[in-house]
Design an enzyme around this catalytic site. Structure first.
Site, PDB file in Angstrom:
ATOM      1  N   ARG A  52       0.849  -1.210   0.000  1.00 18.56           N
ATOM      2  CA  ARG A  52       0.000   0.000   0.000  1.00 18.56           C
ATOM      3  C   ARG A  52       0.877   1.250   0.000  1.00 18.56           C
ATOM      4  NH1 ARG A  52      -4.326   0.679   4.750  1.00 18.56           N
ATOM      5  NH2 ARG A  52      -2.430   1.017   5.961  1.00 18.56           N
ATOM      6  N   ARG A 100      11.103  26.162  -0.821  1.00 18.06           N
ATOM      7  CA  ARG A 100       9.642  26.102  -0.906  1.00 18.06           C
ATOM      8  C   ARG A 100       9.096  26.649  -2.229  1.00 18.06           C
ATOM      9  NH1 ARG A 100       4.881  28.668   0.030  1.00 18.06           N
ATOM     10  NH2 ARG A 100       3.268  27.402   1.034  1.00 18.06           N
ATOM     11  N   HIS A 102       5.554  25.292  -4.888  1.00 20.28           N
ATOM     12  CA  HIS A 102       4.533  24.245  -4.950  1.00 20.28           C
ATOM     13  C   HIS A 102       4.841  23.086  -5.912  1.00 20.28           C
ATOM     14  CE1 HIS A 102       2.292  27.135  -2.603  1.00 20.28           C
ATOM     15  NE2 HIS A 102       1.296  26.287  -2.453  1.00 20.28           N
ATOM     16  N   LYS A 148      -2.509   7.019   1.412  1.00 25.35           N
ATOM     17  CA  LYS A 148      -2.318   7.200   2.865  1.00 25.35           C
ATOM     18  C   LYS A 148      -1.423   8.425   3.073  1.00 25.35           C
ATOM     19  CE  LYS A 148      -1.900   4.370   7.054  1.00 25.35           C
ATOM     20  NZ  LYS A 148      -3.065   4.843   7.757  1.00 25.35           N
ATOM     21  N   LEU A 206      -9.705   4.908   2.767  1.00 23.49           N
ATOM     22  CA  LEU A 206      -8.414   4.229   2.785  1.00 23.49           C
ATOM     23  C   LEU A 206      -8.720   2.735   2.917  1.00 23.49           C
ATOM     24  CD1 LEU A 206      -5.267   4.602   3.004  1.00 23.49           C
ATOM     25  CD2 LEU A 206      -5.627   3.967   5.375  1.00 23.49           C
TER      26      LEU A 206
HETATM   27  N1  PDD Z   1      -5.118   4.692  10.475  1.00 19.06           N
HETATM   28  N2  PDD Z   1      -9.104   4.585   7.325  1.00 19.06           N
HETATM   29  C1  PDD Z   1      -8.336   5.596   7.736  1.00 19.06           C
HETATM   30  C2  PDD Z   1      -8.712   6.982   7.335  1.00 19.06           C
HETATM   31  C3  PDD Z   1      -7.206   5.349   8.536  1.00 19.06           C
HETATM   32  O1  PDD Z   1      -6.420   6.378   8.942  1.00 19.06           O
HETATM   33  C4  PDD Z   1      -6.901   4.013   8.920  1.00 19.06           C
HETATM   34  C5  PDD Z   1      -5.703   3.671   9.761  1.00 19.06           C
HETATM   35  C6  PDD Z   1      -7.738   2.981   8.463  1.00 19.06           C
HETATM   36  C7  PDD Z   1      -7.476   1.539   8.788  1.00 19.06           C
HETATM   37  O2  PDD Z   1      -6.386   1.034   8.053  1.00 19.06           O
HETATM   38  P1  PDD Z   1      -5.499  -0.178   8.581  1.00 19.06           P
HETATM   39  O3  PDD Z   1      -6.449  -1.288   8.882  1.00 19.06           O
HETATM   40  O4  PDD Z   1      -4.612  -0.487   7.442  1.00 19.06           O
HETATM   41  O5  PDD Z   1      -4.774   0.299   9.809  1.00 19.06           O
HETATM   42  C8  PDD Z   1      -8.822   3.305   7.656  1.00 19.06           C
HETATM   43  C9  PDD Z   1      -3.873   4.508  11.159  1.00 19.06           C
HETATM   44  C10 PDD Z   1      -3.864   3.381  12.125  1.00 19.06           C
HETATM   45  C11 PDD Z   1      -3.419   5.831  11.750  1.00 19.06           C
HETATM   46  O6  PDD Z   1      -3.590   6.834  11.077  1.00 19.06           O
HETATM   47  O7  PDD Z   1      -2.871   5.851  12.854  1.00 19.06           O
END
Ligand code: PDD
Length: 290
Positions: A52, A100, A102, A148, A206
């Site tokens: 991912r 800096r 963009h 992410k 996500l």
């Molecule tokens: N967060 N959706 C969002 C928006 C998230 O930030 C997360 C995880 C998940 C779950 O994903 P996973 O099962 O892969 O941890 C879903 C992490 C834990 C964080 O930001 O700390």
């Protein structure tokens, strides 16, 4: 023992580990992250997290600071240096340091890699057994939630609203009432007709690693699964609801905006999935949650 962090090739006590103020992560949130649990010093689903991470990097045109195998070696070394059996690694990669401006720098800087180690976010006493409360909050995020990204302000504000309301999580709503996911977890409801229902893994959410495993475990155990958007109205009238994330895994949701879900207790499907997920962790890492 001080917590040890890793920054661009060096291990140092976390309090002394630092980055350049012209890092694009610091100035533009131009970077991505992963949060990976480990039990008995074994990383849980490291390959799925790193796959991912690679997808997030590719979508933003950020290079890999190192390949997967050496990255895993650094993570294992960091776990050893922290002397901790159970916990989580926060791993962040940014586009790097540049004056800096963009657009991407014409000569790509070296992507910056940092990692720190945390104690496990175990549920508070009673949360696993009794379930948790969530509130709803408008989904104010951008249109690439599948990346992410370290740009988490909308999630921070939603989580803060939840904290002020004494709730565990905020479930995020599109203007038409669709529940996308939680601010830092994926959202699920359970109905008698369809079984487990959760938003499809598209750009609105996500795609959680825990979500994938839980859906696989459900299918393998003849529990119905429907990956489709569901509304807050459906959530209010569902038999059960739960959330998943790397930590604290699977948690039953027994109240949404003050309305009780089902009979207000963790339901049989959620309990079964919690048990299956715990067995999965036991098989992968030897960590026993029972
Ligand atoms: N967060 N959706 C969002 C928006 C998230 O930030 C997360 C995880 C998940 C779950 O994903 P996973 O099962 O892969 O941890 C879903 C992490 C834990 C964080 O930001 O700390």
């Amino acid at each position: 023992m001080p917590r040890i962090a890793y920054v661009n090739g060096r291990y140092a006590p976390t309090a002394q580990a630092s980055v350049n103020i012209e890092d694009r992560g610091y100035q533009f949130a131009d970077g991505v992250y992963e949060y990976i649990a480990f039990y008995n010093r074994v990383l849980l689903d490291a390959d799925a997290h790193l796959a991912r991470l690679e997808r997030s990097l590719a979508k933003l045109g950020i290079g890999k600071p190192m390949e997967r195998a050496p990255l895993k070696l650094v993570m294992r070394e960091l776990i050893e240096q922290n002397g901790r059996d159970d916990g989580a690694i926060y791993l962040q990669i940014t586009r790097g340091v540049a004056r800096r401006d963009h657009p991407f720098p014409q000569i790509p800087p070296r992507p910056a890699l940092s990692m720190s180690v945390f104690e496990p976010k175990t549920p508070k006493p009673g949360e696993a057994a009794k379930g948790v409360r969530v509130i709803t909050h408008p989904d104010e995020r951008w249109k690439h939630c599948d990346i992410k990204s370290i740009s988490l302000l909308a999630g921070v504000l939603a989580k803060q609203a939840a904290a002020l309301a004494g709730a565990k999580e905020a479930w995020l709503l599109l203007p038409d009432g669709t529940v996308t996911e939680g601010a830092a977890s994926n959202s699920f409801i359970v109905t008698e007709r369809e079984g487990v229902i959760t938003h499809p893994a598209d750009h609105h959410i996500l795609g959680g690693i825990t979500r994938d495993i839980v859906l696989r475990l459900a299918r393998e155990n003849s529990i119905g699964v429907a990956e489709r958007p569901f509304s807050i109205h459906e959530a209010h009238t569902a038999q059960e609801a739960f959330l998943t994330s790397t930590s604290p895994n699977v948690l039953s949701v027994v109240q949404i905006d003050g309305r009780t879900i089902g009979n207000g207790k963790p339901g049989p499907v959620t309990q079964k999935l919690m048990a299956l997920y715990h067995s999965y962790i036991l098989a992968q890492t030897g960590k026993d949650f029972s």
